[in-house]
Design a protein around this motif. Structure first.
Motif, PDB file in Angstrom:
ATOM      1  N   ILE A 152     -25.992 -41.288   2.769  1.00 42.81           N
ATOM      2  CA  ILE A 152     -25.367 -40.315   3.663  1.00 42.81           C
ATOM      3  C   ILE A 152     -24.669 -41.058   4.798  1.00 42.81           C
ATOM      4  N   THR A 153     -23.528 -40.567   5.233  1.00 43.91           N
ATOM      5  CA  THR A 153     -22.770 -41.220   6.297  1.00 43.91           C
ATOM      6  C   THR A 153     -23.491 -41.082   7.636  1.00 43.91           C
ATOM      7  N   VAL A 154     -23.108 -41.935   8.587  1.00 38.49           N
ATOM      8  CA  VAL A 154     -23.719 -41.900   9.920  1.00 38.49           C
ATOM      9  C   VAL A 154     -23.494 -40.543  10.569  1.00 38.49           C
ATOM     10  N   LYS A 155     -22.268 -40.019  10.440  1.00 36.48           N
ATOM     11  CA  LYS A 155     -21.951 -38.720  11.050  1.00 36.48           C
ATOM     12  C   LYS A 155     -22.832 -37.612  10.491  1.00 36.48           C
ATOM     13  N   ASP A 156     -22.954 -37.546   9.178  1.00 36.53           N
ATOM     14  CA  ASP A 156     -23.775 -36.493   8.557  1.00 36.53           C
ATOM     15  C   ASP A 156     -25.255 -36.706   8.871  1.00 36.53           C
ATOM     16  N   THR A 157     -25.661 -37.972   8.958  1.00 36.61           N
ATOM     17  CA  THR A 157     -27.054 -38.279   9.293  1.00 36.61           C
ATOM     18  C   THR A 157     -27.397 -37.773  10.688  1.00 36.61           C
ATOM     19  N   LEU A 158     -26.515 -38.051  11.651  1.00 40.24           N
ATOM     20  CA  LEU A 158     -26.746 -37.595  13.031  1.00 40.24           C
ATOM     21  C   LEU A 158     -26.765 -36.070  13.098  1.00 40.24           C
ATOM     22  N   GLN A 159     -25.908 -35.428  12.305  1.00 37.94           N
ATOM     23  CA  GLN A 159     -25.861 -33.970  12.276  1.00 37.94           C
ATOM     24  C   GLN A 159     -27.192 -33.410  11.767  1.00 37.94           C
ATOM     25  N   LEU A 160     -27.726 -34.002  10.700  1.00 39.33           N
ATOM     26  CA  LEU A 160     -29.009 -33.553  10.147  1.00 39.33           C
ATOM     27  C   LEU A 160     -30.150 -33.775  11.132  1.00 39.33           C
ATOM     28  N   ILE A 161     -30.138 -34.928  11.795  1.00 40.29           N
ATOM     29  CA  ILE A 161     -31.192 -35.227  12.769  1.00 40.29           C
ATOM     30  C   ILE A 161     -31.142 -34.230  13.928  1.00 40.29           C
ATOM     31  N   LYS A 162     -29.938 -33.942  14.397  1.00 37.59           N
ATOM     32  CA  LYS A 162     -29.788 -33.002  15.518  1.00 37.59           C
ATOM     33  C   LYS A 162     -30.311 -31.617  15.148  1.00 37.59           C
ATOM     34  N   GLU A 163     -30.018 -31.162  13.942  1.00 41.06           N
ATOM     35  CA  GLU A 163     -30.450 -29.830  13.511  1.00 41.06           C
ATOM     36  C   GLU A 163     -31.971 -29.725  13.402  1.00 41.06           C
ATOM     37  N   ASN A 164     -32.645 -30.857  13.137  1.00 39.08           N
ATOM     38  CA  ASN A 164     -34.099 -30.827  12.976  1.00 39.08           C
ATOM     39  C   ASN A 164     -34.856 -30.992  14.298  1.00 39.08           C
ATOM     40  N   LEU A 165     -34.124 -31.307  15.369  1.00 41.65           N
ATOM     41  CA  LEU A 165     -34.783 -31.484  16.668  1.00 41.65           C
ATOM     42  C   LEU A 165     -35.098 -30.135  17.292  1.00 41.65           C
ATOM     43  N   LYS A 166     -36.205 -30.093  18.032  1.00 39.23           N
ATOM     44  CA  LYS A 166     -36.626 -28.835  18.658  1.00 39.23           C
ATOM     45  C   LYS A 166     -36.292 -28.788  20.139  1.00 39.23           C
ATOM     46  N   LYS A 167     -36.413 -29.925  20.832  1.00 34.63           N
ATOM     47  CA  LYS A 167     -36.177 -29.946  22.269  1.00 34.63           C
ATOM     48  C   LYS A 167     -34.683 -30.017  22.578  1.00 34.63           C
ATOM     49  N   THR A 168     -34.276 -29.224  23.565  1.00 34.62           N
ATOM     50  CA  THR A 168     -32.864 -29.143  23.922  1.00 34.62           C
ATOM     51  C   THR A 168     -32.330 -30.473  24.428  1.00 34.62           C
ATOM     52  N   ASN A 169     -33.116 -31.165  25.259  1.00 35.47           N
ATOM     53  CA  ASN A 169     -32.670 -32.439  25.825  1.00 35.47           C
ATOM     54  C   ASN A 169     -32.413 -33.476  24.732  1.00 35.47           C
ATOM     55  N   ASP A 170     -33.282 -33.501  23.733  1.00 33.11           N
ATOM     56  CA  ASP A 170     -33.107 -34.436  22.625  1.00 33.11           C
ATOM     57  C   ASP A 170     -31.846 -34.106  21.830  1.00 33.11           C
ATOM     58  N   LYS A 171     -31.609 -32.809  21.629  1.00 32.65           N
ATOM     59  CA  LYS A 171     -30.404 -32.390  20.903  1.00 32.65           C
ATOM     60  C   LYS A 171     -29.144 -32.795  21.658  1.00 32.65           C
ATOM     61  N   ILE A 172     -29.200 -32.710  22.990  1.00 31.07           N
ATOM     62  CA  ILE A 172     -28.034 -33.082  23.803  1.00 31.07           C
ATOM     63  C   ILE A 172     -27.725 -34.564  23.646  1.00 31.07           C
ATOM     64  N   ILE A 173     -28.776 -35.397  23.643  1.00 29.33           N
ATOM     65  CA  ILE A 173     -28.582 -36.845  23.485  1.00 29.33           C
ATOM     66  C   ILE A 173     -27.922 -37.170  22.147  1.00 29.33           C
ATOM     67  N   ILE A 174     -28.467 -36.589  21.063  1.00 29.03           N
ATOM     68  CA  ILE A 174     -27.923 -36.863  19.728  1.00 29.03           C
ATOM     69  C   ILE A 174     -26.527 -36.276  19.583  1.00 29.03           C
TER      70      ILE A 174
END
Length: 377
Positions: free
Chosen positions: A56-78
């Motif tokens: 999987i590409t870096v862009k799609d990987t980051l997108q998947l990681i962001k969607e699985n995060l629960k905390k708003t601050n963590d989502k903002i960082i990613i």
């Protein structure tokens, strides 16, 4: 893919870091949940490694990681990192620009991008943070009980000194009897805390801020690091932590087929411990003179005989990657064992201190009672 050292040097962000000894043992106390802690970094790099290895590409990987995060601050960082990657910024620069990642992580990810080994680099970083989290858990588990005991004892003592002892003081004053010297000292100490406690807290905070500012000065940092290096037990423990980082980085770089001289130059940028940094500068100078790595490491106090002998074997057998992997495993195991040992020593030490404090305070409280009973009798 050819690896060019100048690409790493020129691509480095121009933000300077205050090099502090705590950086390697990064504090996990976070405020308002904004810090990307070591636990989160382990999960981040581990997911990156798995998804990148799956193609999987870096862009799609980051997108998947962001969607699985629960905390708003963590989502903002990613999301900030993802947006930069979408706009054409290299992943390593995007990670570093978030200000949540260290220079060591930046260079490691940059090397992964340059050499096509990003998945392997992320796996190595995940392992690194997993081991650091384990060290943290060991120390916290050892300190939890003594800290609870100490906190409870302090609260009880403050209550007794604030309400119980003054009652005896009034009775003694009525009978024109002076309180024992030890009790007077404890009461004076209690009154001082009540009257000047706010100033004390402010002074501690100011001292911490001042220390952080001073640690940005290279000369001050070098003095502090050298003092830590010479401190019994702690010095050896810190040295092994950085040697584990050194061997892990060299192993990663040799896997990427990077020349040893370039590897030493890059590791020197990654390492934050000034004594080791200076030692690597000497190693680099020696290699430039035509000496082998084992010869360059010899005679340097930062590197023990084990590293020197095994590196010599690696050079003779062309097994550099394997040898540094083994050294990394050994140092990491020793760090974990020493963490447990230090935690085992600290726990009874704190309990002894608590016992002494409570004992002195109990004596100070009971002395007036004994004296009063003898007067009344």
């Amino acid at each position: 893919m050819a690896f060019k050292l100048e690409n790493i040097q020129n691509g480095s962000p121009k933000r300077e870091f205050g090099v502090e000894i705590e950086n390697m043992l990064k504090k996990e106390i976070t405020f308002f949940g904004t810090s990307f802690s070591s636990k989160k970094k382990y999960e981040f790099y581990n997911e990156l490694a798995v998804l990148l290895k799956a193609g999987i590409t870096v862009k799609d990987t980051l997108q998947l990681i962001k969607e699985n995060l629960k905390k708003t601050n963590d989502k903002i960082i990613i999301e900030e990192i993802l947006n930069k990657v979408i706009n054409g910024v290299p992943f390593s620069d995007a990670v570093f620009a978030s200000k949540q990642f260290s220079e060591y992580e930046y260079y490691s990810v940059k090397i992964g991008e340059e050499t096509g080994t990003l998945a392997k680099v992320c796996k190595s970083l995940a392992t690194f943070f997993e081991r650091k989290n384990e060290q943290k858990r060991i120390i916290i588990s050892a300190l939890t009980y003594p800290c609870i005991v100490l906190s409870t004892a302090i609260l009880v003592v403050i209550f007794m000194l604030s309400f119980v002892v003054p009652m005896f003081q009034d009775i003694f004053n009525q009978n024109k009897i002076e309180l024992p010297f030890l009790t007077q000292v404890i009461i004076g100490f209690s009154n001082a805390i009540k009257n000047y406690g706010g100033y004390l807290v402010f002074g501690i905070i100011a001292l911490i801020v001042f220390a952080k500012i001073m640690l940005k000065n290279e000369s001050v940092k070098e003095i502090v690091h050298n003092i830590i290096l010479k401190t019994p037990i702690v010095g050896k423990f810190i040295t092994k932590i950085y040697l584990a980082q050194f061997t892990q980085a060299i192993s990663l770089l040799t896997t990427a087929k990077i020349p040893m001289l370039n590897s030493i130059q890059l590791v020197k940028k990654m390492i934050e411990f000034i004594p080791l940094k200076k030692s690597l500068q000497k190693v680099e100078d020696s290699i430039l003179k035509g000496n082998l790595l084992s010869q360059s490491l010899a005679g340097n106090k930062m590197f023990d005989d084990r590293i020197i002998s095994l590196v010599k074997v690696a050079e003779e057998t062309n097994q550099t990657e394997f040898v540094f992997n083994q050294l990394n495993e050994q140092y990491n195991n020793e760090v974990v064992q020493q963490s447990k040992l230090i935690a085992t020593i600290i726990e009874p030490f704190i309990i002894i201190i608590v016992g002494l404090i409570v004992g002195v305070l109990l004596v100070a409280l009971y002395l007036p009672m004994f004296k009063l009973s003898s007067v009344i009798g």
